[in-house]
Scaffold this motif. Structure first.
Motif, PDB file in Angstrom:
ATOM      1  N   ALA A   7      -9.401 -65.516 -86.261  1.00 20.10           N
ATOM      2  CA  ALA A   7      -9.530 -64.082 -86.008  1.00 20.10           C
ATOM      3  C   ALA A   7      -9.058 -63.241 -87.191  1.00 20.10           C
ATOM      4  O   ALA A   7      -9.536 -62.132 -87.405  1.00 20.10           O
ATOM      5  CB  ALA A   7      -8.717 -63.711 -84.770  1.00 20.10           C
ATOM      6  N   GLY A   8      -8.113 -63.768 -87.969  1.00 16.89           N
ATOM      7  CA  GLY A   8      -7.528 -62.957 -89.040  1.00 16.89           C
ATOM      8  C   GLY A   8      -8.252 -63.055 -90.374  1.00 16.89           C
ATOM      9  O   GLY A   8      -7.804 -62.477 -91.366  1.00 16.89           O
ATOM     10  N   VAL A   9      -9.382 -63.772 -90.415  1.00 16.07           N
ATOM     11  CA  VAL A   9     -10.149 -63.846 -91.668  1.00 16.07           C
ATOM     12  C   VAL A   9     -10.845 -62.497 -91.887  1.00 16.07           C
ATOM     13  O   VAL A   9     -11.480 -61.966 -90.975  1.00 16.07           O
ATOM     14  CB  VAL A   9     -11.220 -64.962 -91.589  1.00 16.07           C
ATOM     15  CG1 VAL A   9     -12.151 -64.908 -92.788  1.00 16.07           C
ATOM     16  CG2 VAL A   9     -10.555 -66.324 -91.468  1.00 16.07           C
ATOM     17  N   ARG A  10     -10.693 -61.946 -93.062  1.00 18.18           N
ATOM     18  CA  ARG A  10     -11.387 -60.673 -93.347  1.00 18.18           C
ATOM     19  C   ARG A  10     -12.886 -60.908 -93.354  1.00 18.18           C
ATOM     20  O   ARG A  10     -13.359 -61.894 -93.924  1.00 18.18           O
ATOM     21  CB  ARG A  10     -10.975 -60.149 -94.718  1.00 18.18           C
ATOM     22  CG  ARG A  10      -9.621 -59.481 -94.702  1.00 18.18           C
ATOM     23  CD  ARG A  10      -9.415 -58.753 -96.015  1.00 18.18           C
ATOM     24  NE  ARG A  10      -8.070 -58.240 -96.082  1.00 18.18           N
ATOM     25  CZ  ARG A  10      -7.765 -56.948 -96.075  1.00 18.18           C
ATOM     26  NH1 ARG A  10      -8.720 -56.037 -96.028  1.00 18.18           N
ATOM     27  NH2 ARG A  10      -6.519 -56.552 -96.146  1.00 18.18           N
ATOM     28  N   MET A  11     -13.629 -59.957 -92.772  1.00 18.26           N
ATOM     29  CA  MET A  11     -15.081 -60.136 -92.727  1.00 18.26           C
ATOM     30  C   MET A  11     -15.668 -60.211 -94.135  1.00 18.26           C
ATOM     31  O   MET A  11     -16.629 -60.957 -94.376  1.00 18.26           O
ATOM     32  CB  MET A  11     -15.739 -59.031 -91.902  1.00 18.26           C
ATOM     33  CG  MET A  11     -15.545 -59.247 -90.419  1.00 18.26           C
ATOM     34  SD  MET A  11     -16.568 -58.161 -89.403  1.00 18.26           S
ATOM     35  CE  MET A  11     -15.466 -56.791 -89.201  1.00 18.26           C
ATOM     36  N   GLY A  12     -15.102 -59.471 -95.086  1.00 15.72           N
ATOM     37  CA  GLY A  12     -15.597 -59.508 -96.466  1.00 15.72           C
ATOM     38  C   GLY A  12     -15.467 -60.918 -97.041  1.00 15.72           C
ATOM     39  O   GLY A  12     -16.395 -61.442 -97.665  1.00 15.72           O
ATOM     40  N   ARG A  13     -14.305 -61.533 -96.798  1.00 12.97           N
ATOM     41  CA  ARG A  13     -14.070 -62.890 -97.306  1.00 12.97           C
ATOM     42  C   ARG A  13     -15.023 -63.876 -96.623  1.00 12.97           C
ATOM     43  O   ARG A  13     -15.594 -64.766 -97.262  1.00 12.97           O
ATOM     44  CB  ARG A  13     -12.609 -63.272 -97.042  1.00 12.97           C
ATOM     45  CG  ARG A  13     -12.237 -64.599 -97.580  1.00 12.97           C
ATOM     46  CD  ARG A  13     -10.733 -64.835 -97.521  1.00 12.97           C
ATOM     47  NE  ARG A  13     -10.472 -66.253 -97.647  1.00 12.97           N
ATOM     48  CZ  ARG A  13      -9.746 -66.968 -96.800  1.00 12.97           C
ATOM     49  NH1 ARG A  13      -9.182 -66.401 -95.755  1.00 12.97           N
ATOM     50  NH2 ARG A  13      -9.582 -68.258 -96.997  1.00 12.97           N
ATOM     51  N   PHE A  14     -15.194 -63.696 -95.320  1.00 13.11           N
ATOM     52  CA  PHE A  14     -16.082 -64.570 -94.554  1.00 13.11           C
ATOM     53  C   PHE A  14     -17.490 -64.534 -95.149  1.00 13.11           C
ATOM     54  O   PHE A  14     -18.115 -65.568 -95.399  1.00 13.11           O
ATOM     55  CB  PHE A  14     -16.096 -64.109 -93.093  1.00 13.11           C
ATOM     56  CG  PHE A  14     -16.929 -64.965 -92.183  1.00 13.11           C
ATOM     57  CD1 PHE A  14     -16.468 -66.199 -91.756  1.00 13.11           C
ATOM     58  CD2 PHE A  14     -18.175 -64.536 -91.735  1.00 13.11           C
ATOM     59  CE1 PHE A  14     -17.231 -67.000 -90.908  1.00 13.11           C
ATOM     60  CE2 PHE A  14     -18.947 -65.322 -90.891  1.00 13.11           C
ATOM     61  CZ  PHE A  14     -18.474 -66.559 -90.483  1.00 13.11           C
ATOM     62  N   SER A  15     -17.981 -63.297 -95.412  1.00 15.33           N
ATOM     63  CA  SER A  15     -19.362 -63.188 -95.908  1.00 15.33           C
ATOM     64  C   SER A  15     -19.489 -63.820 -97.300  1.00 15.33           C
ATOM     65  O   SER A  15     -20.497 -64.453 -97.606  1.00 15.33           O
ATOM     66  CB  SER A  15     -19.821 -61.726 -95.922  1.00 15.33           C
ATOM     67  OG  SER A  15     -19.011 -60.978 -96.791  1.00 15.33           O
TER      68      SER A  15
END
Ligand SMILES: Cc1cc2nc3c(=O)[nH]c(=O)nc-3n(C[C@H](O)[C@H](O)[C@H](O)COP(=O)(O)OP(=O)(O)OC[C@H]3O[C@@H](n4cnc5c(N)ncnc54)[C@H](O)[C@@H]3O)c2cc1C
Length: 314
Positions: A114-122
């Motif tokens: 849950a704490g992964v930043r969406m920017g990093r995920f993408s």
């Protein structure tokens, strides 16, 4: 014993019980009391959370939930990029999930904490040649907040590729839910009451990493050309009503650039409210109410806030 004495004893017992679970929380993560929420929201406003916990990991979170009395209200926190906390604060426990930041790639199936930043995920997905979440490069929240809000833009949203989530229930139990159970709709997900998303699993599709990155770049540059990203804000304040745009309605109502206290309806994008530096939460609430009233009077449309109004603001 008279009634006043027994009430006093009950109050003492409750306080002792509170001290016990509060001291146990210190072992389960970073814990504080009276934590200013202005430090944890992108609008940079909001009074103190009575209690604040950043659990070390998922097991610590489960243990914490099992300990905390059920009458203590829980507020899950991602990056606070869609949250308006009152000046009076939040009388409960804010749970910051930023330590739950692991990844797992298995072909086209990707799970993230849950704490992964969406920017990093993408970016990670682009590196693995997986397409379907490019829009996340432009949304400043975390995976948990993205699921809770069914975040989206540029004709993509979380629900397009989400297949399942794991939540920790208020009891401390872990539960797996299919995306189909969440009634995902425009900026909406139905989660079990007081539960916290701890991870999400997506099914993406293969594409060339260069093309994925190019789409992300183009989305980012369209964003920075049209939105007031240099000032504290929470993205779109209102949901777009069916068939129209909140920004168009607020602008047509003559409110673009309108200011109350330290909060202003952005002169660049009328669905953004920016904190000019000294805004209070109530300045922002007053602007929201003013825009709702004027737009309703002029166009007979009630704008619904997209930003999550917390506690007494609900
Ligand atoms: C500059 C800017 C641009 C933006 N652009 C977009 C956009 O294009 N599209 C879009 O959809 N949004 C946009 N947003 C809004 C925001 O980024 C999204 O709504 C994002 O999904 C919120 O994530 P967060 O982690 O910051 O959540 P938070 O703001 O921390 O929380 C939002 C809500 O989700 C709940 N929540 C958070 N984490 C969890 C969890 N783990 N489990 C259960 N509930 C949880 C919170 O309690 C709260 O009710 C923008 C915001 C900014 C500041």
């Amino acid at each position: 014993m008279n009634a006043a004495q027994s009430l006093h004893e009950i109050a003492e017992l409750m306080q002792k019980h509170t001290q016990e679970w509060v001291s146990a929380l210190h072992e389960l993560g970073k814990f504080s009391e009276q934590e200013p929420m202005s430090r944890h929201t992108t609008l940079a406003v909001g009074g103190p959370a009575r209690w604040f916990l950043r659990p070390h990991d998922r097991d610590s979170l489960m243990a914490a939930m099992a300990l905390i009395p059920t009458d203590v209200e829980i507020l899950p926190l991602g990056r606070g990029s869609n949250m308006l906390v009152p000046d009076g604060g939040f009388d409960g426990l804010v749970v910051d999930l930023s330590k739950l930041n692991d990844f797992k790639f298995d072909g086209c199936i990707v799970s993230a904490g849950a704490g992964v930043r969406m920017g990093r995920f993408s970016r990670q997905c682009a590196d693995h040649g997986l397409s379907g979440c490019e829009f996340m490069a432009t949304v400043p929240g975390d995976i948990g907040g993205g699921v809770a809000m069914n975040a989206g833009c540029f004709a993509q949203q979380v629900s397009d590729s989400l297949i399942a989530i794991q939540v920790v229930l208020r009891s401390g139990e872990l539960k797996e839910l299919d995306a189909a159970d969440l009634q995902l709709a425009y900026r909406h997900a139905t989660l079990p009451a007081q539960s916290l998303v701890v991870s999400a699993t997506f099914e993406l599709h293969p594409d060339s990493p260069d093309q994925i990155r190019e789409r992300m770049r183009s989305m980012r540059s369209r964003r920075s050309a049209t939105q007031p990203l240099s000032q504290p804000n929470c993205g779109s304040v209102f949901k777009n009503p069916e068939g129209d745009h909140a920004a168009r309605l607020v602008e047509a109502a003559g409110l673009k650039g309108f200011q109350i206290g330290g909060a202003r309806i952005s002169s660049q994008h009328a669905n953004f409210i920016v904190n000019e530096g000294e805004a209070s939460s109530s300045d922002i609430v007053d602007l929201i109410r003013r825009a709702q009233r004027v737009v309703e009077e002029e166009f007979d449309i009630r704008l619904e806030p997209e930003v999550r109004m917390i506690g007494e603001l609900l």
